[in-house]
Structure formats: structure tokens, C-alpha cells
Design a protein around this motif. Structure first.
Motif, mmCIF file in Angstrom:
data_model
loop_
_atom_site.group_PDB
_atom_site.id
_atom_site.type_symbol
_atom_site.label_atom_id
_atom_site.label_comp_id
_atom_site.label_asym_id
_atom_site.label_seq_id
_atom_site.Cartn_x
_atom_site.Cartn_y
_atom_site.Cartn_z
ATOM 1 N N GLU A 1 0.994 -1.204 0.099
ATOM 2 C CA GLU A 1 0.049 -0.137 0.110
ATOM 3 C C GLU A 1 0.780 1.182 -0.055
ATOM 4 O OE1 GLU A 1 -3.336 2.465 0.035
ATOM 5 O OE2 GLU A 1 -3.007 0.419 -0.456
ATOM 6 N N ALA A 2 2.019 1.126 0.832
ATOM 7 C CA ALA A 2 2.977 2.298 0.764
ATOM 8 C C ALA A 2 3.486 2.530 -0.573
ATOM 9 C CB ALA A 2 4.036 2.159 1.554
ATOM 10 N N TYR A 3 4.140 1.664 -1.202
ATOM 11 C CA TYR A 3 4.413 1.700 -2.648
ATOM 12 C C TYR A 3 3.677 2.132 -3.360
ATOM 13 C CZ TYR A 3 7.168 0.511 -6.562
ATOM 14 O OH TYR A 3 7.890 0.562 -7.856
ATOM 15 N N HIS A 4 2.292 1.858 -3.448
ATOM 16 C CA HIS A 4 1.332 2.379 -4.318
ATOM 17 C C HIS A 4 0.941 3.829 -3.999
ATOM 18 C CE1 HIS A 4 -2.423 2.626 -6.287
ATOM 19 N NE2 HIS A 4 -3.125 3.372 -5.276
ATOM 20 N N LEU A 5 1.026 4.213 -2.848
ATOM 21 C CA LEU A 5 0.556 5.672 -2.363
ATOM 22 C C LEU A 5 2.054 6.519 -2.836
ATOM 23 C CD1 LEU A 5 -0.813 5.339 1.090
ATOM 24 C CD2 LEU A 5 -1.941 6.179 -0.758
ATOM 25 N N LEU A 6 2.929 6.001 -2.682
ATOM 26 C CA LEU A 6 4.229 6.737 -3.107
ATOM 27 C C LEU A 6 4.469 6.846 -4.676
ATOM 28 C CD1 LEU A 6 6.812 5.326 -0.640
ATOM 29 C CD2 LEU A 6 5.922 7.798 -0.761
ATOM 30 N N GLU A 7 4.089 5.738 -5.337
ATOM 31 C CA GLU A 7 4.401 5.709 -6.883
ATOM 32 C C GLU A 7 3.295 6.196 -7.630
ATOM 33 O OE1 GLU A 7 6.368 4.783 -10.332
ATOM 34 O OE2 GLU A 7 7.159 4.630 -8.261
ATOM 35 N N PRO B 1 6.525 10.218 1.860
ATOM 36 C CA PRO B 1 6.371 9.452 3.089
ATOM 37 C C PRO B 1 6.096 10.115 4.403
ATOM 38 C CG PRO B 1 8.591 8.951 1.788
ATOM 39 C CD PRO B 1 8.036 10.074 1.294
ATOM 40 N N SER B 2 6.357 11.211 4.446
ATOM 41 C CA SER B 2 5.974 12.028 5.828
ATOM 42 C C SER B 2 4.448 12.335 5.807
ATOM 43 C CB SER B 2 6.755 13.212 6.035
ATOM 44 O OG SER B 2 6.650 13.953 4.556
ATOM 45 N N GLU B 3 3.916 12.513 4.672
ATOM 46 C CA GLU B 3 2.638 12.732 4.519
ATOM 47 C C GLU B 3 1.510 11.559 4.816
ATOM 48 O OE1 GLU B 3 2.269 15.930 0.804
ATOM 49 O OE2 GLU B 3 2.234 13.992 0.335
ATOM 50 N N PRO C 1 12.139 5.206 0.424
ATOM 51 C CA PRO C 1 10.909 5.655 -0.022
ATOM 52 C C PRO C 1 11.029 7.134 -0.297
ATOM 53 C CG PRO C 1 10.857 5.626 2.439
ATOM 54 C CD PRO C 1 11.909 4.793 1.784
ATOM 55 N N SER C 2 12.191 7.843 0.027
ATOM 56 C CA SER C 2 12.289 9.346 -0.244
ATOM 57 C C SER C 2 12.817 9.479 -1.885
ATOM 58 C CB SER C 2 13.230 10.106 0.593
ATOM 59 O OG SER C 2 14.304 9.285 0.521
#
Length: 76
Positions: A38-44, A50-52, A73-74
């Protein structure tokens, strides 16, 4: 009293068995993998920083993300 004490652990046994059989992993590892996806999806896809999206334990998240995807992630 013993029934109530063992009930929470007993409830996890079927889930644990399913995850081990189907995904060859533990429930906690499976949950971590889902969160990282899920994090990858939100970032990409969503362009978030990442801080958001990950205000709690950002250093732990960054470490796990880098270990899973071989990039910080940054850098996305």
C-alpha cells in the motif's frame, strides 16, 4: 476463566494456518507486506511523500521499505 484467557490466541490459529499454507508466512509478516504494498502504491501512483502518509514510526517504515524494495521511499 481459562476459556476467556485462551480465546484470543485460539482465534488466531485458523488465520495463522491459512496464511502459512497459502502464503508461506506468518500473520505479522503478511500484514507488513500488505502495508508495504500500500505504501508503494501511495508513493508511486499517488505521488505522496513518506512523511504525508506515514506519520508514525517513519524511521521503521523507511527501513522496512528499503529492505523490501531495495530503495529508500524518499527516492520515489
Amino acid at each position: 476463566m481459562d476459556v476467556f484467557h485462551t480465546q484470543p490466541a485460539a482465534a488466531w490459529l485458523p488465520l495463522s494456518a491459512i496464511l502459512r499454507k497459502r502464503f508461506h508466512t506468518t500473520p505479522s509478516r503478511w500484514l507488513q507486506q500488505q502495508r508495504l504494498r500500500e505504501a508503494y502504491h501511495l508513493l508511486e501512483e499517488k505521488g505522496r511523500r513518506p512523511s504525508e502518509a506515514f506519520l508514525e514510526h517513519l524511521s521503521h517504515f523507511s527501513f522496512a521499505f528499503k529492505k523490501a524494495y531495495d530503495m529508500a521511499p524518499s527516492t520515489m
